[in-house]
Structures are given as structure tokens and as C-alpha cells.
Write a protein that holds these residues in place. Structure first.
Motif, PDB file in Angstrom:
ATOM      1  N   THR A  81      44.191   6.719  43.696  1.00  0.00           N
ATOM      2  CA  THR A  81      43.205   5.654  43.516  1.00  0.00           C
ATOM      3  C   THR A  81      42.055   5.721  44.507  1.00  0.00           C
ATOM      4  O   THR A  81      40.930   5.320  44.191  1.00  0.00           O
ATOM      5  CB  THR A  81      43.879   4.284  43.645  1.00  0.00           C
ATOM      6  OG1 THR A  81      44.463   4.177  44.943  1.00  0.00           O
ATOM      7  CG2 THR A  81      44.975   4.131  42.591  1.00  0.00           C
ATOM      8  N   GLY A  82      42.329   6.192  45.717  1.00  0.00           N
ATOM      9  CA  GLY A  82      41.332   6.182  46.779  1.00  0.00           C
ATOM     10  C   GLY A  82      41.699   5.177  47.855  1.00  0.00           C
ATOM     11  O   GLY A  82      42.662   4.410  47.713  1.00  0.00           O
ATOM     12  N   ILE A  83      40.945   5.172  48.935  1.00  0.00           N
ATOM     13  CA  ILE A  83      41.252   4.298  50.072  1.00  0.00           C
ATOM     14  C   ILE A  83      39.972   3.703  50.666  1.00  0.00           C
ATOM     15  O   ILE A  83      38.870   4.214  50.458  1.00  0.00           O
ATOM     16  CB  ILE A  83      41.991   5.066  51.193  1.00  0.00           C
ATOM     17  CG1 ILE A  83      41.129   6.251  51.676  1.00  0.00           C
ATOM     18  CG2 ILE A  83      43.355   5.534  50.729  1.00  0.00           C
ATOM     19  CD1 ILE A  83      41.665   6.924  52.924  1.00  0.00           C
ATOM     20  N   HIS A  84      40.145   2.597  51.413  1.00  0.00           N
ATOM     21  CA  HIS A  84      39.069   2.061  52.237  1.00  0.00           C
ATOM     22  C   HIS A  84      39.203   2.659  53.634  1.00  0.00           C
ATOM     23  O   HIS A  84      40.289   2.616  54.226  1.00  0.00           O
ATOM     24  CB  HIS A  84      39.156   0.533  52.321  1.00  0.00           C
ATOM     25  CG  HIS A  84      38.645  -0.151  51.098  1.00  0.00           C
ATOM     26  ND1 HIS A  84      39.453  -0.560  50.065  1.00  0.00           N
ATOM     27  CD2 HIS A  84      37.378  -0.488  50.730  1.00  0.00           C
ATOM     28  CE1 HIS A  84      38.733  -1.130  49.120  1.00  0.00           C
ATOM     29  NE2 HIS A  84      37.476  -1.102  49.495  1.00  0.00           N
ATOM     30  N   PHE A  85      38.134   3.241  54.126  1.00  0.00           N
ATOM     31  CA  PHE A  85      38.182   3.828  55.470  1.00  0.00           C
ATOM     32  C   PHE A  85      37.072   3.216  56.324  1.00  0.00           C
ATOM     33  O   PHE A  85      36.054   2.725  55.821  1.00  0.00           O
ATOM     34  CB  PHE A  85      38.039   5.353  55.412  1.00  0.00           C
ATOM     35  CG  PHE A  85      36.644   5.828  55.091  1.00  0.00           C
ATOM     36  CD1 PHE A  85      35.790   6.277  56.094  1.00  0.00           C
ATOM     37  CD2 PHE A  85      36.163   5.816  53.781  1.00  0.00           C
ATOM     38  CE1 PHE A  85      34.509   6.706  55.806  1.00  0.00           C
ATOM     39  CE2 PHE A  85      34.889   6.251  53.483  1.00  0.00           C
ATOM     40  CZ  PHE A  85      34.057   6.699  54.497  1.00  0.00           C
ATOM     41  N   TYR A  86      37.308   3.237  57.612  1.00  0.00           N
ATOM     42  CA  TYR A  86      36.351   2.628  58.543  1.00  0.00           C
ATOM     43  C   TYR A  86      35.286   3.645  58.922  1.00  0.00           C
ATOM     44  O   TYR A  86      35.582   4.719  59.451  1.00  0.00           O
ATOM     45  CB  TYR A  86      37.075   2.137  59.802  1.00  0.00           C
ATOM     46  CG  TYR A  86      36.166   1.434  60.773  1.00  0.00           C
ATOM     47  CD1 TYR A  86      35.662   0.162  60.501  1.00  0.00           C
ATOM     48  CD2 TYR A  86      35.815   2.034  61.976  1.00  0.00           C
ATOM     49  CE1 TYR A  86      34.834  -0.483  61.389  1.00  0.00           C
ATOM     50  CE2 TYR A  86      34.983   1.396  62.881  1.00  0.00           C
ATOM     51  CZ  TYR A  86      34.492   0.135  62.576  1.00  0.00           C
ATOM     52  OH  TYR A  86      33.658  -0.502  63.466  1.00  0.00           O
ATOM     53  N   ASN A  87      34.039   3.306  58.623  1.00  0.00           N
ATOM     54  CA  ASN A  87      32.907   4.166  58.960  1.00  0.00           C
ATOM     55  C   ASN A  87      32.379   3.760  60.338  1.00  0.00           C
ATOM     56  O   ASN A  87      31.810   2.674  60.509  1.00  0.00           O
ATOM     57  CB  ASN A  87      31.801   4.026  57.903  1.00  0.00           C
ATOM     58  CG  ASN A  87      30.698   5.065  58.083  1.00  0.00           C
ATOM     59  OD1 ASN A  87      30.378   5.454  59.203  1.00  0.00           O
ATOM     60  ND2 ASN A  87      30.118   5.494  56.974  1.00  0.00           N
ATOM     61  N   GLN A  88      32.577   4.628  61.307  1.00  0.00           N
ATOM     62  CA  GLN A  88      32.193   4.289  62.684  1.00  0.00           C
ATOM     63  C   GLN A  88      30.680   4.182  62.842  1.00  0.00           C
ATOM     64  O   GLN A  88      30.192   3.453  63.703  1.00  0.00           O
ATOM     65  CB  GLN A  88      32.749   5.334  63.649  1.00  0.00           C
ATOM     66  CG  GLN A  88      34.267   5.308  63.764  1.00  0.00           C
ATOM     67  CD  GLN A  88      34.779   6.291  64.796  1.00  0.00           C
ATOM     68  OE1 GLN A  88      34.118   7.284  65.092  1.00  0.00           O
ATOM     69  NE2 GLN A  88      35.947   6.015  65.353  1.00  0.00           N
ATOM     70  N   GLU A  92      31.526  -0.553  59.245  1.00  0.00           N
ATOM     71  CA  GLU A  92      32.068  -1.254  58.083  1.00  0.00           C
ATOM     72  C   GLU A  92      33.092  -0.380  57.364  1.00  0.00           C
ATOM     73  O   GLU A  92      33.098   0.844  57.524  1.00  0.00           O
ATOM     74  CB  GLU A  92      30.951  -1.629  57.107  1.00  0.00           C
ATOM     75  CG  GLU A  92      29.935  -2.607  57.674  1.00  0.00           C
ATOM     76  CD  GLU A  92      28.834  -2.913  56.677  1.00  0.00           C
ATOM     77  OE1 GLU A  92      28.778  -2.223  55.621  1.00  0.00           O
ATOM     78  OE2 GLU A  92      28.035  -3.829  56.938  1.00  0.00           O
ATOM     79  N   PHE A  93      33.955  -1.060  56.581  1.00  0.00           N
ATOM     80  CA  PHE A  93      34.900  -0.326  55.741  1.00  0.00           C
ATOM     81  C   PHE A  93      34.214   0.101  54.447  1.00  0.00           C
ATOM     82  O   PHE A  93      33.488  -0.691  53.828  1.00  0.00           O
ATOM     83  CB  PHE A  93      36.128  -1.184  55.427  1.00  0.00           C
ATOM     84  CG  PHE A  93      37.111  -1.258  56.551  1.00  0.00           C
ATOM     85  CD1 PHE A  93      38.093  -0.281  56.698  1.00  0.00           C
ATOM     86  CD2 PHE A  93      37.050  -2.292  57.484  1.00  0.00           C
ATOM     87  CE1 PHE A  93      38.995  -0.343  57.742  1.00  0.00           C
ATOM     88  CE2 PHE A  93      37.949  -2.359  58.536  1.00  0.00           C
ATOM     89  CZ  PHE A  93      38.928  -1.372  58.666  1.00  0.00           C
ATOM     90  N   GLU A  94      34.434   1.333  54.046  1.00  0.00           N
ATOM     91  CA  GLU A  94      33.849   1.865  52.816  1.00  0.00           C
ATOM     92  C   GLU A  94      34.955   2.396  51.915  1.00  0.00           C
ATOM     93  O   GLU A  94      35.993   2.852  52.406  1.00  0.00           O
ATOM     94  CB  GLU A  94      32.842   2.985  53.121  1.00  0.00           C
ATOM     95  CG  GLU A  94      31.628   2.517  53.918  1.00  0.00           C
ATOM     96  CD  GLU A  94      30.659   3.657  54.189  1.00  0.00           C
ATOM     97  OE1 GLU A  94      30.910   4.786  53.683  1.00  0.00           O
ATOM     98  OE2 GLU A  94      29.674   3.431  54.923  1.00  0.00           O
TER      99      GLU A  94
END
Length: 311
Positions: A81-88, A92-94
Motif C-alpha cells: 500500500t505504501g507508507i507515510h515517512f518523515y521528510n526532514q 512533515e510526513f509525506e
């Protein structure tokens, strides 16, 4: 109704796939029936018969975004499905989309993944959307899951539950090629090279136009009643835990319309129903194995009265 549109669409795709897979035109047509019906297909057969290659050739023929996923026991739902990851950089979470975000999904050896991972497909197959962390992401049309599984090797596999089997429009089997056809395959250049040369032969616009024509195919009251007699017979059989679902009845109705259009007719005949019933219904009947389900359906179809065509 434009009686040649769906015929031409079918011939272009089957002709193109036949450059890769020899002698399996009927299976190719049934895969196309699933595609035109907005459904999903489960291709079940012994190893090395060309299941994956047929589906890859079909995907290239229709164009669109294609993703292949090799199912393994360590595959996680988020891998699909995919994931939310934290963009440093942004703080923000993307959301990073997984391979399910494509037009055509090839789920290779689907029964090797755990039930938890298999369940990640249920929402996308039925509702054509993915819900993650409270957000819903719709799939882009056309959307189709094409899965393969090996029925004879059960070690390290997780059988598909009834709820997931019911979400497949059809379960198909290829079988071996004829001797002469296999000799041609042995003599030609590598299949991978041929697959790379394969080009799309139809467009999305043609697909949507064909779907509009298929919706115009008429199904008489007598033929609809014939369909329901078949489905009701499975529900009333005391030897079965449960019969064919309403989803199965809808699939049979759609499939009958599509094959009628493929043959240039704007009406469904009982023969369309009988032929498609063998592809659409057996995997929805809990009999223990594929052969028993197919034998049961063949026997049932001989007992249900076929409506006579009115002049």
C-alpha cells in the motif's frame, strides 16, 4: 450498438499476446473478459506453463502503468500500500505510494504471502481504493489485479480465504501447450526479448468505448432466470457449506454480456451463460479443491433446464 468494436478490440489484444503465448487464445479471451468487466483474475496452474508471461504480455498489450509484486512470506501490507515517512527537509510526513498504485497489478504466487498481507488487497480489489491512516486514495482506472498461484506445492503457502477468492472475477488454468506449439517455443528466440519488443495495441479511450457498448447488450428475462436457477441450485445444495454469492451472480451476468459483444451480438444466449459459468463460478463453491468444484459445476449445468430461444 457498434457490433464490431468489441470484436476488433478483442482480436487486437489476443493477436498481440499470441506472439508470446501460443495456443492459449481462449484463456487470453477470458482474461480480457475480466478486464472489460472491471474484475480481477486468478491464474492457477503448475509451474512453468507461462502464467506470469501471459499476464505480462497482456499488460503490455493494453498499455497503462504496470507493477509486478513477488509475494513472499516476509512481505508486509505496507510493502503493497505504501507508507507515510518523515521528510526532514520539510518537517512533515509525506505519503510514499506502494506498488498497488498502478493500472495493472501482477501478484505473483499470491498464496506465498501471509493472510495479513493478502488482506491488504481486499479493499483495492472490491472498492478500488486504499485507506491508510485515515486517508482514502482512489485507484486510477482501469484497475485490475492479476494473481498467480501454484496449486500443487503447498509447503510454505497460505491458502486464500473464501472472502478473497470471491473477489476474483474468474479463476483460470492454462495447461500445457500442444507438442507442435512447444517445439516452436523451443526454436524461437528468448521470450524475454520478445516481451520487450511487444507494444500496446489499444488505448484507454477504446477501452471506455467498448465498456459503453457492452452495457447495451440485452439479457432477456428467460436468460436472467436461467442464471439465477444455476446460482440458486448451489445455495440449496445440502452438501455445500454455502452457495454462490450475489457478487458471483453479478460477475456471471457481466461476463455473459461481454462474450456476447466479443462475438458481435447485442444479446446474450444461454450458451454464453454456460460457458462463462465454468470460469466465473467454480472457485466460489467450497468443495475442497479446484477439480471437485469444476466437476460439480459441469454436473450442475447438465441438470438445469436451458431456456429455448424464441423466434
Amino acid at each position: 450498438m457498434n457490433q464490431t468494436m468489441v470484436m476488433d478490440y478483442t482480436n487486437k489484444i489476443v493477436g498481440n499476446v499470441s506472439k508470446i503465448i501460443y495456443g492459449k487464445e481462449e484463456v487470453m479471451k477470458q482474461v480480457l473478459v475480466c478486464f472489460l468487466g472491471g474484475g480481477h483474475v486468478l491464474l492457477e496452474d503448475v509451474p512453468g506453463t507461462g502464467k506470469t508471461m501471459l499476464l505480462r504480455a497482456f499488460s503490455k498489450s493494453i498499455g497503462g502503468d504496470f507493477k509486478r509484486i513477488q509475494f513472499t512470506p516476509d512481505l508486509l501490507p505496507s510493502d503493497l500500500t505504501g507508507i507515510h515517512f518523515y521528510n526532514q527537509k520539510t518537517g512533515e510526513f509525506e505519503f510514499r505510494k506502494g506498488p498497488l498504485f498502478a493500472n495493472i497489478i501482477l501478484a505473483d504466487e499470491i498464496n506465498r504471502a501471509t493472510p495479513r498481507t493478502q488482506a491488504a488487497l481486499l479493499e483495492t480489489m472490491e472498492e478500488k481504493q486504499i485507506s491508510i491512516d485515515g486517508n482514502t486514495y482512489p485507484m486510477e482506472e482501469p484497475y485490475m489485479v492479476m494473481a498467480t498461484q501454484n496449486p500443487i506445492e503447498s509447503y510454505g503457502t497460505f491458502p486464500l480465504p473464501e472472502a478473497q477468492m470471491d473477489r476474483f472475477f474468474m479463476r483460470l488454468s492454462m495447461g500445457y501447450m500442444e507438442k507442435e506449439q512447444e517445439i516452436e517455443v523451443l526454436r524461437r528466440k528468448e521470450t524475454v526479448s520478445l516481451l520487450e519488443e511487444l507494444q500496446p495495441v489499444v488505448s484507454k479511450e477504446e477501452l471506455f468505448a467498448c465498456k459503453e457498448e457492452i452495457a447495451k447488450v440485452k439479457v432477456s428475462d428467460e436468460v436472467v432466470e436461467y442464471m439465477m436457477n444455476i446460482i440458486t441450485a448451489t445455495r440449496e445444495d445440502k452438501h455445500l457449506v454455502c452457495g454462490v454469492s450475489t457478487r458471483g451472480g453479478l460477475a456471471l451476468y457481466k461476463a455473459s454480456q461481454i462474450v456476447a459483444a466479443m462475438e458481435g451480438r447485442d444479446y446474450v444466449i444461454p450458451e454464453d451463460v454456460k460457458r462463462e459459468a465454468m470460469c466465473v463460478l467454480p472457485h466460489r463453491i467450497p468443495t475442497g479443491n479446484t477439480k471437485d468444484a469444476e466437476n460439480y459445476m459441469e454436473d450442475l449445468l447438465t441438470k438445469i433446464a436451458v431456456p429455448l430461444e424464441r423466434l
